[in-house]
Scaffold this active site. Structure first.
Site: not given
Length: 354
Positions: A49, A101, A169, A194
């Site tokens: 992790r 978004y 962003d 993306k």
């Protein structure tokens, strides 16, 4: 030496050459590592992790492109959640883009407000409220899906004067077309799902910053909440990153040609395009039915809700958010040959008119 985009995309983050080692390292798929019998040694991989060398290579690569230190997360939403919940505390105020978004606004209404965090929304193109008393200003530029652009440098200067942090962003522009940290932002957040990875085959998010304390807080958050991407996805993303500049060049050429086509077609009432996100084009048709007819008639444009991939895709955004017209379409240009894509879109636009 300062390298150009394709060179940086190919070489960023890779370890120093070693005789007998692969030029492009494969994924390290491990949840557990051999420990020193005497006990854990700080700085060595111990558990999957917090520790993974494949993930670190990807973080180094993205960090080089963005100009800061990077942490990757399981998705773009996981990355922005980590940013918001580590920089904001009860009683703080955050300014969010009203046209960005939509899931960020949903998260703010469902979670931030319940935590006692005041949420103010402002459009990307302004006007902006006073930043006095604001802890964080989140910009999304170009905004998704309207593609409005913010003056990051000017807004950052005003926000910093008021004592606020600025995060941007950078999903639509990518670090090849915009480097917010160099424009004064404190943090960059993006969906690597993306254009960064660009093949529509993985989920990924990242945050980059030059502020050590902010980075450490988000790293603790990730380690404790477990929002890590799988090692294989990190390997896929780093492999795909090598072609980012090549893909963006073809998507930009396609975007420019598609914009010219849309602007002269009688079915289209409005076109939106930003040169720093040149593969993405938003446009308006008369109705939801017209948008559906366009999507149904196209042979090359997939009806899909992501963007930035090698395959062209389009999404009627009103089905997800009601602050755009019913015939509003966000089109993501892939890397198809320009003449083929333009001809297909012209045919689909003709079909949308009935």
């Amino acid at each position: 030496m300062t390298y150009s985009d394709s060179t940086r995309c190919v070489h960023s983050g890779l370890p120093a050459p070693q005789i007998g080692a692969p030029v492009a390292p494969g994924p390290v798929l491990a949840s557990a590592y051999h420990l020193d019998p005497e006990g854990y040694v700080t700085g060595r991989d111990g558990y999957g992790r917090p520790d993974n060398p494949t993930r670190r290579i990807l973080e180094s690569a993205i960090g080089e492109l963005e100009g800061g230190d990077c942490l990757v997360y399981a998705s773009g939403q996981a990355a922005i959640t980590a940013l918001l919940l580590t920089t904001l505390h009860p009683g703080d105020t955050v300014v969010l883009p009203s046209d960005g978004y939509y899931q960020v606004r949903v998260f703010a209404a469902a979670t931030l407000a319940d935590l006692g965090i005041d949420v103010i929304e402002a459009p990307t193109a302004g006007p902006y409220p006073s930043f006095e008393g604001v802890r964080l200003v989140l910009l999304e530029s170009p905004a998704n899906p309207g593609l409005d652009v913010a003056d990051i440098r000017a807004i950052s200067a005003v926000a910093h004067e008021a004592g606020a942090l600025v995060a941007v962003d950078n999903t639509t522009a990518t670090p090849l077309h915009q480097r917010p940290l160099e424009l004064g932002a404190d943090l960059v957040v993006a969906s690597g799902t993306k254009a960064l990875s660009g093949h529509s085959d993985l989920l990924l998010g990242y945050v980059a910053t030059r502020d050590k304390s902010l980075l450490e807080g988000m790293q603790r958050w990730r380690n404790l909440t477990g929002g890590i991407p799988a090692a294989f996805d990190c390997w896929l993303a780093r492999r795909s990153l090598s072609t980012l500049a090549l893909r963006l060049r073809q998507q930009a050429a396609n975007g420019a040609a598609v914009v010219a086509t849309l602007r002269k077609h009688p079915a289209v009432s409005a076109v939106r395009w930003a040169e720093i996100a040149p593969g993405i084009v938003s446009f308006e048709l008369d109705s939801a039915a017209a948008a559906a007819a366009f999507l149904g008639a196209s042979k090359l444009v997939a009806a899909a809700t992501s963007f930035g991939g090698v395959h062209s895709s389009a999404d009627r955004r009103h089905q997800w958010e009601d602050n755009v017209p019913s015939g509003f379409v966000r089109l993501s240009c892939g890397i198809e040959d320009t003449s083929d894509l333009v001809a297909d879109i012209e045919t689909a636009l003709d079909a949308s008119m009935g």
